[in-house]
Design a protein around this motif. Structure first.
Motif, PDB file in Angstrom:
ATOM      1  N   ARG A 108       0.811  -1.222   0.000  1.00 24.48           N
ATOM      2  CA  ARG A 108       0.000   0.000   0.000  1.00 24.48           C
ATOM      3  C   ARG A 108       0.842   1.269   0.000  1.00 24.48           C
ATOM      4  NH1 ARG A 108      -2.929  -1.425   4.008  1.00 24.48           N
ATOM      5  NH2 ARG A 108      -4.293  -2.772   2.795  1.00 24.48           N
ATOM      6  N   ALA A 175     -12.446  -5.023  -0.717  1.00 27.69           N
ATOM      7  CA  ALA A 175     -11.313  -4.892  -1.624  1.00 27.69           C
ATOM      8  C   ALA A 175     -11.512  -5.835  -2.797  1.00 27.69           C
ATOM      9  CB  ALA A 175     -10.004  -5.206  -0.904  1.00 27.69           C
ATOM     10  N   SER A 177      -9.436  -7.118  -6.761  1.00 27.24           N
ATOM     11  CA  SER A 177      -8.237  -7.058  -7.605  1.00 27.24           C
ATOM     12  C   SER A 177      -8.622  -7.191  -9.071  1.00 27.24           C
ATOM     13  CB  SER A 177      -7.260  -8.187  -7.256  1.00 27.24           C
ATOM     14  OG  SER A 177      -6.679  -7.991  -5.994  1.00 27.24           O
ATOM     15  N   LEU A 219      -1.193  -7.793 -10.699  1.00 30.38           N
ATOM     16  CA  LEU A 219      -2.293  -7.560  -9.759  1.00 30.38           C
ATOM     17  C   LEU A 219      -2.461  -6.068  -9.502  1.00 30.38           C
ATOM     18  CD1 LEU A 219      -1.251 -10.253  -7.109  1.00 30.38           C
ATOM     19  CD2 LEU A 219      -2.941 -10.520  -8.923  1.00 30.38           C
ATOM     20  N   ARG A 221      -4.918  -3.617  -7.077  1.00 29.74           N
ATOM     21  CA  ARG A 221      -5.876  -3.682  -5.968  1.00 29.74           C
ATOM     22  C   ARG A 221      -6.667  -2.388  -5.826  1.00 29.74           C
ATOM     23  NH1 ARG A 221      -3.369  -4.875  -0.211  1.00 29.74           N
ATOM     24  NH2 ARG A 221      -2.418  -2.842  -0.672  1.00 29.74           N
ATOM     25  N   GLU A 223      -9.613  -0.592  -3.048  1.00 34.13           N
ATOM     26  CA  GLU A 223     -10.213  -0.714  -1.731  1.00 34.13           C
ATOM     27  C   GLU A 223     -11.151   0.461  -1.471  1.00 34.13           C
ATOM     28  OE1 GLU A 223      -6.943  -2.679   1.118  1.00 34.13           O
ATOM     29  OE2 GLU A 223      -6.230  -0.836   0.158  1.00 34.13           O
ATOM     30  N   THR A 233     -13.318  -1.043  -9.999  1.00 37.70           N
ATOM     31  CA  THR A 233     -12.786  -2.303 -10.518  1.00 37.70           C
ATOM     32  C   THR A 233     -13.161  -2.478 -11.991  1.00 37.70           C
ATOM     33  OG1 THR A 233     -12.927  -3.343  -8.337  1.00 37.70           O
ATOM     34  CG2 THR A 233     -12.785  -4.811 -10.233  1.00 37.70           C
ATOM     35  N   THR A 247     -11.318 -10.214 -12.902  1.00 39.10           N
ATOM     36  CA  THR A 247     -11.421  -9.535 -11.614  1.00 39.10           C
ATOM     37  C   THR A 247     -11.663 -10.555 -10.504  1.00 39.10           C
ATOM     38  OG1 THR A 247     -13.813  -9.158 -11.859  1.00 39.10           O
ATOM     39  CG2 THR A 247     -12.325  -7.444 -12.682  1.00 39.10           C
ATOM     40  N   SER A 249     -13.147 -10.585  -6.470  1.00 38.79           N
ATOM     41  CA  SER A 249     -13.820  -9.778  -5.456  1.00 38.79           C
ATOM     42  C   SER A 249     -14.047 -10.521  -4.146  1.00 38.79           C
ATOM     43  CB  SER A 249     -15.173  -9.280  -6.001  1.00 38.79           C
ATOM     44  OG  SER A 249     -15.992 -10.368  -6.392  1.00 38.79           O
ATOM     45  N   VAL A 254      -8.694 -12.133  -2.029  1.00 46.02           N
ATOM     46  CA  VAL A 254      -7.943 -10.900  -2.307  1.00 46.02           C
ATOM     47  C   VAL A 254      -6.928 -10.643  -1.198  1.00 46.02           C
ATOM     48  CG1 VAL A 254      -8.111  -8.391  -2.526  1.00 46.02           C
ATOM     49  CG2 VAL A 254      -9.759  -9.861  -3.713  1.00 46.02           C
ATOM     50  N   TRP A 258      -2.721 -10.635  -1.587  1.00 50.05           N
ATOM     51  CA  TRP A 258      -1.896  -9.460  -1.309  1.00 50.05           C
ATOM     52  C   TRP A 258      -0.968  -9.689  -0.123  1.00 50.05           C
ATOM     53  CZ3 TRP A 258      -0.592  -5.724  -4.411  1.00 50.05           C
ATOM     54  CH2 TRP A 258      -1.359  -5.553  -5.562  1.00 50.05           C
TER      55      TRP A 258
END
Length: 367
Positions: A108, A175, A177, A219, A221, A223, A233, A247, A249, A254, A258
């Motif tokens: 992040r 979140a 991706s 990837l 992400r 949020e 997304t 995608t 969800s 997810v 990560w």
């Protein structure tokens, strides 16, 4: 040594005549010369005000304790600190002091910033045994040295942290991706740059040349609130029309993927040295091509490259000159940190002399 209080720590350092190596949770495999100084007794959350998004904790407080307290209030540490234990093959418990001392920041960082950007204040004891406080519980400009940021990432070479103050943020509702399959290094870096440069607030951008199924995967992400995440997304996926885009969800899937990126899970049980290359994303693909790596992971949109190489490989020699630096995270035979240019090295040495006049704190770790 295992001081029970800040005053005990100050006394120990004031009277120390030998080098000391600072030991927090012992999760990053960093060792050195001198007497071991443990900070684990300096533990506990001393102030937590959810309404003010502020937390103060002693440096030896386990990270898990802090994350559990935040989770109860629907909050989190925004900078997503990595857990090094799997990569380093260590045990113990990560501590908040260790996180701050190494400025540990996860995926992040590309959207919200690093650990040091959420630091409000610190208390520490310098190498002469002087207790120093800097900053407070609110973000504000300061004059003189910004010791809060200076201590973040200093690896204990300027002082031993005893307490830290942090800004925290609410956890998002959900979140998701956006996943692009099969891209090479250059195309993946371009795709990440395109997503991060869009108005859709991408909070993570990583590329794994060898993904979970053995093929390349990129990837991205997102949020936030559920409706916003759904819209963004779809919008990010549309940026890559014509590419193999899908995608994800499911919240659990997810988060797991990560965490896989954050903790560099593909390298956990693999042989070899592990390096972190910090660079400008535009150089990432070219730099990766210079390194004879067994495996790579691109994070921060390409601004961070994790490289697993054959033990003993000097990737600094392979990389040559570039705008950035390479850090040896796991392995021996090379300096851990990139050697500094003479002018910067002199400045760093001057700072260490100021805060550690006896030259006893984590001797030799940073030059």
């Amino acid at each position: 040594m295992r001081p029970e209080t800040e005053a005990d720590l100050a006394q120990a350092l004031a009277t120390a005549t030998r080098p000391v190596r600072i030991h927090g949770g012992g999760t990053r495999g960093v060792d050195g010369t001198g007497d071991r100084l443990e900070t684990g007794a300096l533990s506990g959350i001393t102030l937590y005000e959810p309404g003010s998004l502020t937390l103060v904790a002693k440096a030896g407080t386990p990270l898990a304790e802090i994350e559990a307290a935040l989770d109860k209030e629907g909050q989190r540490l925004p900078f997503e600190p990595m857990d090094h234990r799997g990569l380093m093959g260590t045990s113990g418990e990560p501590t908040i002091g260790g996180v701050v001392a190494a400025n540990v920041s996860g995926p992040r960082r590309v959207s919200v910033g690093a650990c040091r950007d959420f630091m409000l204040g610190v208390r520490f004891v310098d190498g002469a045994g002087t207790i120093i406080k800097n900053g407070g519980r609110v973000m504000k400009n300061v004059t003189g040295y910004d010791l809060v940021k200076l201590l973040s990432g200093s690896w204990g070479t300027l002082g031993v942290l005893t307490e830290v103050s942090l800004k925290v943020l609410p956890k998002p509702d959900c979140a998701a991706s956006v996943v692009i399959d099969g891209l090479d290094h250059a195309d993946a870096v371009a795709a990440m740059a395109k997503a991060l440069g869009s108005p859709f607030e991408v909070s993570g951008a990583a590329h794994l040349p060898v993904g979970p199924d053995g093929t390349p995967v990129t990837l991205l992400r997102l949020e936030g609130f559920s409706g916003s995440v759904a819209y963004r997304t779809k919008s990010v996926a549309a940026l890559f029309d014509g590419l193999p885009v899908r995608t994800e969800s499911d919240a659990g899937a997810v988060a797991e993927k990560w965490a896989w990126v954050r903790d560099v899970v593909p390298f956990h049980d693999a042989d070899g040295d592990v390096w972190k290359i910090s660079c400008t994303p535009s150089e990432a693909a070219e730099l990766a091509a210079r390194v004879t790596a067994e495996d790579l992971i691109f994070d921060w949109g390409g601004g961070l490259i994790w490289a697993r190489v054959i033990a003993g490989t000097d990737i600094r020699a392979q990389l040559g000159a570039f705008e950035g630096h390479a850090t040896l995270v796991r392995g021996t035979g090379q300096p851990k940190f990139q050697p500094e240019p003479p002018a910067l090295a002199a400045l760093s040495a001057g700072l260490r002399k100021k805060f550690d006049p006896k030259g006893i704190l984590n001797l030799g770790l940073m030059g």
